[in-house]
Write a protein that holds these residues in place. Sequence first.
Motif, short mmCIF file in Angstrom:
data_model
loop_
_atom_site.label_atom_id
_atom_site.label_comp_id
_atom_site.label_asym_id
_atom_site.label_seq_id
_atom_site.Cartn_x
_atom_site.Cartn_y
_atom_site.Cartn_z
N LEU A 263 104.92 55.91 110.42
CA LEU A 263 105.75 55.25 111.42
C LEU A 263 106.30 53.92 110.93
O LEU A 263 107.35 53.46 111.39
CB LEU A 263 104.95 55.05 112.72
N MET A 264 105.62 53.29 109.97
CA MET A 264 106.06 52.02 109.43
C MET A 264 106.82 52.16 108.12
O MET A 264 107.35 51.18 107.59
CB MET A 264 104.85 51.10 109.19
N LEU B 260 109.83 60.52 104.95
CA LEU B 260 108.77 61.41 104.50
C LEU B 260 108.98 62.81 105.06
O LEU B 260 109.77 63.02 105.97
CB LEU B 260 107.41 60.86 104.92
N GLY B 261 108.22 63.77 104.53
CA GLY B 261 108.39 65.14 104.95
C GLY B 261 107.81 65.46 106.32
O GLY B 261 108.36 66.27 107.06
N GLY B 262 106.69 64.83 106.66
CA GLY B 262 106.05 65.11 107.93
C GLY B 262 104.65 64.52 107.98
O GLY B 262 104.17 63.94 106.99
N VAL B 263 103.99 64.69 109.13
CA VAL B 263 102.66 64.12 109.34
C VAL B 263 101.76 65.17 110.00
O VAL B 263 102.18 65.89 110.91
CB VAL B 263 102.71 62.88 110.26
N VAL B 264 100.51 65.22 109.54
CA VAL B 264 99.47 66.04 110.17
C VAL B 264 98.36 65.09 110.61
O VAL B 264 97.69 64.48 109.76
CB VAL B 264 98.91 67.10 109.20
N GLY B 265 98.16 64.94 111.91
CA GLY B 265 97.14 64.03 112.43
C GLY B 265 96.11 64.79 113.24
O GLY B 265 96.41 65.29 114.32
N GLU C 260 112.74 58.58 112.18
CA GLU C 260 113.00 58.86 113.59
C GLU C 260 112.86 60.35 113.90
O GLU C 260 112.44 60.73 115.00
CB GLU C 260 114.41 58.39 113.97
N ASP C 261 113.20 61.20 112.93
CA ASP C 261 113.16 62.65 113.14
C ASP C 261 111.99 63.31 112.42
O ASP C 261 111.97 64.53 112.27
CB ASP C 261 114.46 63.28 112.65
N ILE C 262 111.01 62.55 111.97
CA ILE C 262 109.94 63.12 111.17
C ILE C 262 109.12 64.12 111.99
O ILE C 262 108.72 63.85 113.12
CB ILE C 262 109.03 62.01 110.61
N PRO C 263 108.87 65.31 111.45
CA PRO C 263 108.02 66.29 112.14
C PRO C 263 106.56 65.82 112.13
O PRO C 263 106.03 65.47 111.07
CB PRO C 263 108.20 67.57 111.32
N ILE C 264 105.93 65.81 113.29
CA ILE C 264 104.54 65.38 113.41
C ILE C 264 103.75 66.45 114.15
O ILE C 264 104.11 66.83 115.27
CB ILE C 264 104.41 64.04 114.14
N PHE C 265 102.68 66.94 113.53
CA PHE C 265 101.75 67.85 114.20
C PHE C 265 100.47 67.07 114.47
O PHE C 265 99.77 66.66 113.54
CB PHE C 265 101.46 69.08 113.34
N GLN D 110 105.73 60.14 120.87
CA GLN D 110 106.83 60.99 121.35
C GLN D 110 108.04 60.18 121.82
O GLN D 110 109.14 60.71 121.91
CB GLN D 110 106.32 61.90 122.47
N THR D 111 107.84 58.90 122.11
CA THR D 111 108.98 58.06 122.49
C THR D 111 109.72 57.52 121.26
O THR D 111 110.82 57.00 121.38
CB THR D 111 108.55 56.86 123.35
N MET D 112 109.09 57.67 120.08
CA MET D 112 109.68 57.13 118.86
C MET D 112 110.27 58.19 117.95
O MET D 112 111.13 57.89 117.13
CB MET D 112 108.62 56.33 118.09
N THR D 113 109.79 59.42 118.06
CA THR D 113 110.30 60.48 117.20
C THR D 113 110.61 61.71 118.05
O THR D 113 109.96 61.97 119.06
CB THR D 113 109.30 60.85 116.09
N LYS D 114 111.61 62.44 117.63
CA LYS D 114 112.09 63.58 118.42
C LYS D 114 111.39 64.89 118.06
O LYS D 114 111.66 65.92 118.67
CB LYS D 114 113.61 63.75 118.20
N ASN D 115 110.50 64.84 117.08
CA ASN D 115 109.95 66.08 116.54
C ASN D 115 108.43 66.03 116.48
O ASN D 115 107.85 66.19 115.41
CB ASN D 115 110.56 66.34 115.16
N HIS D 116 107.80 65.81 117.62
CA HIS D 116 106.35 65.64 117.70
C HIS D 116 105.73 66.73 118.56
O HIS D 116 106.25 67.04 119.63
CB HIS D 116 106.02 64.26 118.29
N SER D 117 104.62 67.30 118.09
CA SER D 117 103.90 68.28 118.91
C SER D 117 102.43 67.88 118.98
O SER D 117 101.88 67.34 118.02
CB SER D 117 104.04 69.69 118.33
#
Length: 226
Positions: A131-132, A137-142, A163-168, A191-198
């Motif tokens: 986020l910083m 980057l390609g994406g995040v797995v948390g 802004e559009d990073i995919p986050i699982f 979810q308020t910062m990125t459009k691609n969060h699940s």
Amino acid sequence: MGGSSSKNMSAPYTVAAQARHSATLIFLHGLGDTGQGWSEAFKQLKLNHIKCVCPTAPVMPVTLNGGFRMPSWFDIRSLHPDGPEDKEGIKAACEILKGLIDNEEKNGISADKVFVGGFSQGGAVALYTALMSEKKLGGVVGLSTWLPLHKEFTQGQKLQANEDIPIFQAHGTQDPLVPPAWGEMTAKLVQTMTKNHSFKTYPMMHTSCPEELEDVKNFLNTLVKE
């Protein structure tokens, strides 16, 4: 206390891609663990085009555990969402992760093909770093994690590059260590910062499960097809 350093870290555990290597997942373990267990888990997933890098955190005293020394990305000082945090240590851990991303770039994998992730404390470092980040980057797995230093972020904040990073993001509904409410609050903010969060939950405690790992595999394979 805090201040992680890559100087006293061992070499990461690495799992090669099954086919042509075109992307990398850097995955950080939780408090007191090592990268070995997660490397074994990713080996079982047999990811076709994704190499997995699983580093082990430096050993340091952890306040929450009475100062006992163990692998830790930063000091844990409280289990309350508004409790004191090891800001210096969190940011130092982020620098370690950024260094691992840089290594992948030097080896021909562009930053936008590098995924960062982690479990619990490791996931916190990965999420904060993404986020910083000034790099896309390609994406995040948390997994079973939370957003540290959350007061640095605001609802609807515009991210520097992702802004559009995919986050699982995933969490156990019976987690006694990182309460599900932490995961839910993190999800709502992110979810308020990125459009691609699940955000998905599983009937488990502070651990992972085959269904969750299969969902991680599907998330990654959807984004990296060759």
